[in-house]
Write an enzyme that holds these catalytic residues in place. Structure first.
Site, PDB file in Angstrom:
ATOM      1  N   CYS A 191       0.857  -1.187   0.000  1.00 30.41           N
ATOM      2  CA  CYS A 191       0.000   0.000   0.000  1.00 30.41           C
ATOM      3  C   CYS A 191       0.894   1.238   0.000  1.00 30.41           C
ATOM      4  CB  CYS A 191      -0.873  -0.010   1.256  1.00 30.41           C
ATOM      5  SG  CYS A 191      -1.970   1.409   1.369  1.00 30.41           S
TER       6      CYS A 191
ATOM      7  N   HIS B 272      -8.930  -3.795  -2.503  1.00 31.12           N
ATOM      8  CA  HIS B 272      -7.974  -3.062  -1.656  1.00 31.12           C
ATOM      9  C   HIS B 272      -8.353  -1.571  -1.604  1.00 31.12           C
ATOM     10  CE1 HIS B 272      -3.778  -2.169  -0.112  1.00 31.12           C
ATOM     11  NE2 HIS B 272      -4.177  -0.972  -0.530  1.00 31.12           N
ATOM     12  N   GLU B 273      -8.621  -0.980  -2.787  1.00 28.35           N
ATOM     13  CA  GLU B 273      -8.965   0.449  -2.831  1.00 28.35           C
ATOM     14  C   GLU B 273     -10.325   0.703  -2.187  1.00 28.35           C
ATOM     15  OE1 GLU B 273      -6.622   2.412  -3.484  1.00 28.35           O
ATOM     16  OE2 GLU B 273      -5.354   0.811  -4.246  1.00 28.35           O
TER      17      GLU B 273
ATOM     18  N   HIS C 177     -10.133   1.163   1.376  1.00 28.41           N
ATOM     19  CA  HIS C 177      -9.699   2.524   1.764  1.00 28.41           C
ATOM     20  C   HIS C 177     -10.893   3.455   1.954  1.00 28.41           C
ATOM     21  CE1 HIS C 177      -5.362   2.547   1.845  1.00 28.41           C
ATOM     22  NE2 HIS C 177      -5.260   2.006   0.655  1.00 28.41           N
TER      23      HIS C 177
HETATM   24 ZN   LIG Z   1      -3.607   1.016  -0.138  1.00 27.41          ZN
END
Ligand SMILES: [Zn+2]
Length: 196
Positions: free
Chosen positions: A105, A147-148, A151
């Protein structure tokens, strides 16, 4: 313009993002700055909280993954051509047997750990023109989107590790939040001591 990437420990990375509307101020500039920031840091994805904005916006460009020789030519081409903006995204469905992939990341430099995620997802989102799509993604593309997406939900990949792994990387994470790390792109560290 390249923006500083917010490092681990900043509260903005823990916030759930809010939806935005078409009249979000200077949105085109924001997107082009985010792309520039992501490419400068050699990332395959970047979410708005990582540049300090708790809104539901993220970018994905999987081209750097296409260089992997273990992939078929077809997979390489799919990854090379996948560049997308996701606004107000919602993952509607995640399917299949979770698989491990070593994730990193941009907000947590120098740490890579295996994370388990399901291989197939259905996502509802708006593109950069605020047109609505519902699409199914698989494999590495799904992985980057997940993954995004985390966030904009205020979740980091390190939150998904076992408590043992978390303990093992705790010191490294503290160092990252203090800026005690060498990184070749611009970052903003939450716990950095002010220079006198
Ligand atoms: Zn990340």
């Amino acid at each position: 313009m390249i923006l500083p990437i917010v490092a681990y420990g900043d509260p903005v990375l823990k916030k759930q993002g809010t939806d935005i509307t078409k009249d979000y101020p200077n949105f085109d500039t924001l997107l082009s700055n985010m792309f520039e920031t992501m490419y400068n840091a050699c990332g395959v994805g970047l979410a708005a909280p990582q540049i300090g904005l708790p809104i539901r916006v993220f970018l994905v460009d999987t081209a750097p993954f296409s260089e992997d020789d273990d992939l078929s030519q077809e997979e390489q081409e799919t990854l090379r051509g996948f560049k997308r903006v996701f606004i107000n995204a919602r993952i509607l469905k995640e399917e299949g047997d979770a698989w491990a992939f070593s994730e990193g990341c941009l907000s947590i430099p120098d740490i890579r750990e295996d994370v388990f995620r399901k291989p197939k997802i259905t996502v509802e989102y708006l593109d950069e023109n605020f047109n609505k799509h519902t699409e199914v993604f698989e494999g590495l593309i799904a992985r980057v989107i997940q993954h995004e997406y985390d966030h904009i939900e205020g979740i980091l990949f390190t939150d998904k590790l076992s408590s043992l792994k978390k303990r093992l990387i705790k010191g490294k994470l503290t160092n990252i939040s203090k800026g005690n790390i060498s990184v070749d792109y611009k970052m903003r560290f939450p716990n950095q001591k002010k220079k006198r």
